[in-house]
Scaffold this motif. Structure first.
Motif, PDB file in Angstrom:
ATOM      1  N   ARG A  52       0.826  -1.214   0.000  1.00 49.20           N
ATOM      2  CA  ARG A  52       0.000   0.000   0.000  1.00 49.20           C
ATOM      3  C   ARG A  52       0.852   1.252   0.000  1.00 49.20           C
ATOM      4  O   ARG A  52       0.549   2.228  -0.664  1.00 49.20           O
ATOM      5  N   ARG A  53       1.917   1.212   0.759  1.00 44.72           N
ATOM      6  CA  ARG A  53       2.805   2.377   0.817  1.00 44.72           C
ATOM      7  C   ARG A  53       3.489   2.612  -0.526  1.00 44.72           C
ATOM      8  O   ARG A  53       3.595   3.747  -0.992  1.00 44.72           O
ATOM      9  N   VAL A  54       3.948   1.542  -1.158  1.00 46.63           N
ATOM     10  CA  VAL A  54       4.587   1.645  -2.470  1.00 46.63           C
ATOM     11  C   VAL A  54       3.586   2.171  -3.492  1.00 46.63           C
ATOM     12  O   VAL A  54       3.894   3.071  -4.278  1.00 46.63           O
ATOM     13  N   SER A  55       2.364   1.640  -3.475  1.00 50.98           N
ATOM     14  CA  SER A  55       1.330   2.110  -4.391  1.00 50.98           C
ATOM     15  C   SER A  55       1.026   3.588  -4.168  1.00 50.98           C
ATOM     16  O   SER A  55       0.807   4.334  -5.130  1.00 50.98           O
ATOM     17  N   ALA A  56       1.024   4.026  -2.921  1.00 47.63           N
ATOM     18  CA  ALA A  56       0.804   5.447  -2.617  1.00 47.63           C
ATOM     19  C   ALA A  56       1.929   6.303  -3.191  1.00 47.63           C
ATOM     20  O   ALA A  56       1.685   7.406  -3.698  1.00 47.63           O
ATOM     21  N   GLU A  57       3.174   5.798  -3.140  1.00 49.10           N
ATOM     22  CA  GLU A  57       4.297   6.545  -3.725  1.00 49.10           C
ATOM     23  C   GLU A  57       4.153   6.646  -5.235  1.00 49.10           C
ATOM     24  O   GLU A  57       4.457   7.683  -5.823  1.00 49.10           O
ATOM     25  N   PHE A  58       3.674   5.569  -5.873  1.00 42.64           N
ATOM     26  CA  PHE A  58       3.418   5.621  -7.318  1.00 42.64           C
ATOM     27  C   PHE A  58       2.378   6.698  -7.625  1.00 42.64           C
ATOM     28  O   PHE A  58       2.558   7.520  -8.522  1.00 42.64           O
ATOM     29  N   ARG A  59       1.264   6.685  -6.883  1.00 41.52           N
ATOM     30  CA  ARG A  59       0.212   7.684  -7.113  1.00 41.52           C
ATOM     31  C   ARG A  59       0.729   9.097  -6.875  1.00 41.52           C
ATOM     32  O   ARG A  59       0.428  10.010  -7.654  1.00 41.52           O
ATOM     33  N   ARG A  60       1.510   9.272  -5.814  1.00 50.43           N
ATOM     34  CA  ARG A  60       2.071  10.592  -5.499  1.00 50.43           C
ATOM     35  C   ARG A  60       2.926  11.111  -6.658  1.00 50.43           C
ATOM     36  O   ARG A  60       2.943  12.306  -6.936  1.00 50.43           O
ATOM     37  N   ALA A  61       3.597  10.214  -7.355  1.00 51.68           N
ATOM     38  CA  ALA A  61       4.449  10.593  -8.484  1.00 51.68           C
ATOM     39  C   ALA A  61       3.661  10.694  -9.789  1.00 51.68           C
ATOM     40  O   ALA A  61       4.247  10.986 -10.830  1.00 51.68           O
ATOM     41  N   GLY A  62       2.347  10.457  -9.741  1.00 51.65           N
ATOM     42  CA  GLY A  62       1.544  10.527 -10.960  1.00 51.65           C
ATOM     43  C   GLY A  62       1.672   9.306 -11.836  1.00 51.65           C
ATOM     44  O   GLY A  62       1.452   9.371 -13.042  1.00 51.65           O
ATOM     45  N   MET A  63       2.004   8.173 -11.237  1.00 53.22           N
ATOM     46  CA  MET A  63       2.167   6.926 -11.983  1.00 53.22           C
ATOM     47  C   MET A  63       0.958   6.033 -11.733  1.00 53.22           C
ATOM     48  O   MET A  63       0.284   6.155 -10.714  1.00 53.22           O
ATOM     49  N   ASP A  64       0.677   5.147 -12.679  1.00 48.68           N
ATOM     50  CA  ASP A  64      -0.428   4.204 -12.554  1.00 48.68           C
ATOM     51  C   ASP A  64       0.127   2.816 -12.258  1.00 48.68           C
ATOM     52  O   ASP A  64       1.192   2.455 -12.743  1.00 48.68           O
ATOM     53  N   TYR A  65      -0.644   2.049 -11.480  1.00 48.67           N
ATOM     54  CA  TYR A  65      -0.275   0.656 -11.234  1.00 48.67           C
ATOM     55  C   TYR A  65      -1.473  -0.221 -11.569  1.00 48.67           C
ATOM     56  O   TYR A  65      -2.550  -0.061 -10.996  1.00 48.67           O
ATOM     57  N   ASP A  66      -1.294  -1.130 -12.512  1.00 50.29           N
ATOM     58  CA  ASP A  66      -2.319  -2.083 -12.918  1.00 50.29           C
ATOM     59  C   ASP A  66      -2.097  -3.358 -12.107  1.00 50.29           C
ATOM     60  O   ASP A  66      -1.155  -4.114 -12.367  1.00 50.29           O
ATOM     61  N   ARG A  67      -2.957  -3.568 -11.103  1.00 55.90           N
ATOM     62  CA  ARG A  67      -2.780  -4.713 -10.201  1.00 55.90           C
ATOM     63  C   ARG A  67      -2.932  -6.043 -10.932  1.00 55.90           C
ATOM     64  O   ARG A  67      -2.261  -7.018 -10.588  1.00 55.90           O
ATOM     65  N   ARG A  68      -3.811  -6.106 -11.914  1.00 54.20           N
ATOM     66  CA  ARG A  68      -4.039  -7.362 -12.633  1.00 54.20           C
ATOM     67  C   ARG A  68      -2.829  -7.743 -13.478  1.00 54.20           C
ATOM     68  O   ARG A  68      -2.438  -8.906 -13.553  1.00 54.20           O
ATOM     69  N   ARG A  69      -2.202  -6.762 -14.103  1.00 56.72           N
ATOM     70  CA  ARG A  69      -1.054  -7.034 -14.973  1.00 56.72           C
ATOM     71  C   ARG A  69       0.288  -6.841 -14.266  1.00 56.72           C
ATOM     72  O   ARG A  69       1.329  -7.057 -14.863  1.00 56.72           O
ATOM     73  N   HIS A  70       0.250  -6.383 -13.027  1.00 63.46           N
ATOM     74  CA  HIS A  70       1.486  -6.111 -12.265  1.00 63.46           C
ATOM     75  C   HIS A  70       2.383  -5.161 -13.044  1.00 63.46           C
ATOM     76  O   HIS A  70       3.578  -5.406 -13.208  1.00 63.46           O
ATOM     77  N   ARG A  71       1.787  -4.072 -13.518  1.00 65.38           N
ATOM     78  CA  ARG A  71       2.548  -3.141 -14.352  1.00 65.38           C
ATOM     79  C   ARG A  71       2.386  -1.717 -13.835  1.00 65.38           C
ATOM     80  O   ARG A  71       1.284  -1.243 -13.604  1.00 65.38           O
ATOM     81  N   VAL A  72       3.517  -1.055 -13.665  1.00 66.16           N
ATOM     82  CA  VAL A  72       3.526   0.362 -13.302  1.00 66.16           C
ATOM     83  C   VAL A  72       3.832   1.139 -14.587  1.00 66.16           C
ATOM     84  O   VAL A  72       4.649   0.703 -15.402  1.00 66.16           O
TER      85      VAL A  72
END
Length: 126
Positions: A65-85
């Motif tokens: 969750r923390r890593v995903s929050a850092e991605f969002r903070r940087a304006g990046m997307d994370y696709d949980r189904r495809r495991h792709r940032v």
């Protein structure tokens, strides 16, 4: 297994129970994601396979969750189904954490292949 807090960040090291750890490539993995996001041109795109569940807090709990929050903070997307940032354009991604080591006996990752859990001591957000 939690890594020994006295481990060196670079080079070969050992866990408290004597198992070897190979941390350079995992520290480089987080550093590489950050660098790739910065290297992307303003009109370019960036994508990488990544499993945030391989990132652990120093107590062994998941830091996904923390890593995903850092991605969002940087304006990046994370696709949980495809495991792709992914992101379009240059991004600044930082993980406010200290890397004490990794566990190379973490078991299989989402692909079923052997995986490594990387441990981080998170600093307070600024």
């Amino acid at each position: 297994m939690r890594p020994d807090p006295g481990l060196r960040v670079r080079g070969e090291g050992r866990f408290a129970d004597g198992r070897a750890r190979r941390g350079d490539h995992h520290e480089s993995g987080a550093a590489l994601l950050s660098a790739m996001a910065r290297w992307t041109t303003p009109t370019g795109s960036f994508a990488a396979h990544f499993d945030p569940h391989s990132i652990r807090n120093s107590d062994g709990s998941s830091a996904a969750r923390r890593v995903s929050a850092e991605f969002r903070r940087a304006g990046m997307d994370y696709d949980r189904r495809r495991h792709r940032v992914s992101a379009r354009g240059r991004r600044t991604l930082s993980f406010p954490a200290v890397y004490p080591g990794a566990d190379d006996t973490a078991g299989p990752g989402y692909t079923g292949q052997p995986a490594v859990a990387s441990y981080y001591d998170w600093r307070p957000s600024e």
